[in-house]
Design an enzyme around this catalytic site. Structure first.
Site, PDB file in Angstrom:
ATOM      1  CG  HIS A 130      -1.847   0.934   1.514  1.00  0.00           C
ATOM      2  ND1 HIS A 130      -1.776   2.200   1.841  1.00  0.00           N
ATOM      3  CD2 HIS A 130      -3.327   0.782   1.302  1.00  0.00           C
ATOM      4  CE1 HIS A 130      -2.662   2.768   1.928  1.00  0.00           C
ATOM      5  NE2 HIS A 130      -3.905   2.160   1.471  1.00  0.00           N
ATOM      6  CG  ASP A 207       0.316  -2.551   6.244  1.00  0.00           C
ATOM      7  OD1 ASP A 207      -0.532  -2.841   6.864  1.00  0.00           O
ATOM      8  OD2 ASP A 207       0.453  -2.095   4.967  1.00  0.00           O
ATOM      9  CD  GLN A 210      -6.744  -4.953   4.032  1.00  0.00           C
ATOM     10  OE1 GLN A 210      -7.752  -5.535   4.060  1.00  0.00           O
ATOM     11  NE2 GLN A 210      -6.952  -3.553   3.624  1.00  0.00           N
ATOM     12  CE  LYS A 233      -7.499  -0.620   6.287  1.00  0.00           C
ATOM     13  NZ  LYS A 233      -8.035  -0.226   4.891  1.00  0.00           N
ATOM     14  CB  CYS A 371      -3.835   3.247  -1.669  1.00  0.00           C
ATOM     15  SG  CYS A 371      -4.807   4.568  -1.182  1.00  0.00           S
TER      16      CYS A 371
HETATM   17  N1  PMP Z   1      -1.742  -0.791   4.500  1.00  0.00           N
HETATM   18  C1  PMP Z   1      -2.782  -1.650   4.011  1.00  0.00           C
HETATM   19  C2  PMP Z   1      -2.387  -3.003   3.415  1.00  0.00           C
HETATM   20  C3  PMP Z   1      -4.030  -0.960   3.843  1.00  0.00           C
HETATM   21  O1  PMP Z   1      -4.958  -1.923   3.414  1.00  0.00           O
HETATM   22  C4  PMP Z   1      -4.287   0.265   4.442  1.00  0.00           C
HETATM   23  C5  PMP Z   1      -5.809   0.795   4.459  1.00  0.00           C
HETATM   24  N2  PMP Z   1      -6.146   0.638   3.116  1.00  0.00           N
HETATM   25  C6  PMP Z   1      -3.275   0.906   4.892  1.00  0.00           C
HETATM   26  C7  PMP Z   1      -1.978   0.450   5.022  1.00  0.00           C
HETATM   27  C8  PMP Z   1      -3.460   2.220   5.549  1.00  0.00           C
HETATM   28  O2  PMP Z   1      -4.250   2.105   6.638  1.00  0.00           O
HETATM   29  P1  PMP Z   1      -4.527   3.438   7.388  1.00  0.00           P
HETATM   30  O3  PMP Z   1      -5.462   4.378   6.397  1.00  0.00           O
HETATM   31  O4  PMP Z   1      -5.783   2.818   8.448  1.00  0.00           O
HETATM   32  O5  PMP Z   1      -3.690   4.022   8.070  1.00  0.00           O
END
Ligand code: PMP
Length: 413
Positions: A130, A207, A210, A233, A371
């Site tokens: 991401h 990270d 997910q 999430k 993203c």
């Molecule tokens: N990493 C991954 C794999 C994600 O799916 C997301 C959220 N789409 C993020 C990072 C960022 O998370 P947050 O917007 O909650 O900070």
């Protein structure tokens, strides 16, 4: 074709009652919410915890000695203990509350990177990341003259682990990869990735955005150095999450932000810093959402992650099988180990159009690059339609998705 037979979680219909938002019409149709990888919905117990906090014991924490401040502090720290149990960290102090995964990664990149990266050092990320696990590393790499190396991705969405091994060297200082991909659902072999990184002398950040709602997490067994989680999430409120870090690393990292709470003593000449976790929790935190976050942990614990994963896996398999029978539909992300995310494209129809047409049927999916622009480039596409499933989704809802996609294909071709 597999069918969803007996559920391992007691009663999905009853469970759905816990989610008020699901019971509404969107564009005249029953809402079908398949955008769970972006954020999932909140059960009443999480919403009620937030209301109870503001109606019952809203107060600033840690410094107050009055009753409400003590109640609020206790509730805030209770969530930390719950987070500790959730990921099995050795100490509660290794849990730092942040706004979510993005802030957690920025904290590590900025603080650890500032202190320990040097010119010529290398940071390894993966092609599945991401933007939140790309850009913070680019920012610090630019400041420090460090280099970013990227683990390539196989056609089915799995990481190329041999290529990763070849990238590792004495220059590698940090490896940062996701536990599961938000665009493709791929579950990465993080234990193997961590072990190989440690052999090369690098620290590893995972990270877990997910993974938290779907996969077991044991940071001691994994031996990862940092692990990042977002509450929203995993059925919790937005605007809160946490960073796990090993004490020995957090202790020697400089503060990320300065302000109240993160200090021991301040004078104009010299300031000394608080112990972890407070050293990294400058300012008034998001108390209400942290307090309500506890209910999200309890919700998941009570259902049991294995039950959640088993049910969602059957939804995923059913969706993937049915989607793949539709003409012109191409599944993107077909790794054998996946969380409940299915991306797809339809030749000749833009993903935004598909998303909009599904919305007219009350079906919420995500469209675009999610993203993960570099990953989309690797598949030579601009974006996908992504349906992601949660514990409250049903096979009947997947049937509605399939019917919708089928109609769109027939209408547009
Ligand atoms: N990493 C991954 C794999 C994600 O799916 C997301 C959220 N789409 C993020 C990072 C960022 O998370 P947050 O917007 O909650 O900070």
């Amino acid at each position: 074709m597999s069918t969803l037979t007996t559920l391992s979680v007691p009663d999905i219909a009853k469970l759905r009652e816990e989610f008020p938002i699901l019971h509404q019409k969107v564009n005249g149709k029953n809402l079908v919410y398949f955008d769970n990888a972006a954020t999932n919905q909140k059960p009443k117990r999480v919403i009620n915890a937030l209301v109870n906090y503001y109606e019952g014991f809203n107060a600033n924490i840690h410094r107050g000695i009055h009753t409400l401040a003590e109640r609020a502090t206790r509730a805030f720290e209770d969530t930390r203990l719950e987070a500790q149990r959730f990921i099995n960290s050795r100490e509660a102090e290794e849990i730092i509350f942040t706004r979510g995964v993005t802030e957690s990664i920025n904290l590590v990149a900025s603080s650890y990177g500032r202190a320990f990266l040097n010119a010529g050092d290398e940071i390894i990320i993966s092609g599945l990341e991401h933007h939140s696990n790309i850009v913070p590393w680019q920012l610090i790499a630019e400041q420090k003259g460090a280099l970013i190396k990227v683990i390539p991705v196989h056609e089915n969405g799995e990481l190329n682990v041999e290529a990763y091994q070849a990238l590792l060297s004495a220059k590698t200082k940090i490896v940062a990869v996701n536990h599961a991909s938000n665009s493709l659902g791929t579950i990465n072999p993080i234990k193997h990735i961590i072990d190989l990184a440690h052999e090369a002398g690098a620290v590893v950040l995972i990270d877990g955005a997910q993974a938290a709602a779907h996969l077991p997490i044991d940071v001691q067994a994994l031996d990862c150095d940092f692990y990042c989680v977002s509450s929203h999430k995993m059925y919790g409120p937005t605007g809160v999450g946490f960073l796990y870090g090993k004490r020995e690393l957090l202790d020697k990292m400089p503060p990320y932000m300065g302000g109240g709470e993160m200090i021991k003593d301040v004078s104009f000449e010299r300031t000394t810093y608080n112990d972890i976790p407070y050293k990294f929790e400058a300012g008034t935190p998001n108390i209400g959402d942290v307090v309500a976050f506890k209910e999200a942990f309890l919700f998941i614990n009570e259902l049991g992650k294995e039950n959640i994963a088993a049910y969602e896996h059957r939804l995923l398999q059913y969706a993937a099988e049915r989607l793949s029978t539709l003409p012109s539909v191409r599944l993107i992300g077909t790794a054998p180990e996946k969380v409940s995310v299915q991306s797809f494209v339809i030749e000749g129809i833009h993903h935004f159009d598909i998303g909009q047409m599904l919305d007219t049927r009350g079906i919420a999916v995500r469209t675009g690059h999610h993203c993960t622009q570099p990953l989309m480039e690797c598949f030579r596409i601009e974006g996908t339609v992504r349906a992601s499933f949660s514990i409250y989704n049903t096979k009947e809802e997947i049937d509605l998705l399939i019917e919708g996609v089928d109609r769109i294909v027939k209408f547009m071709k």
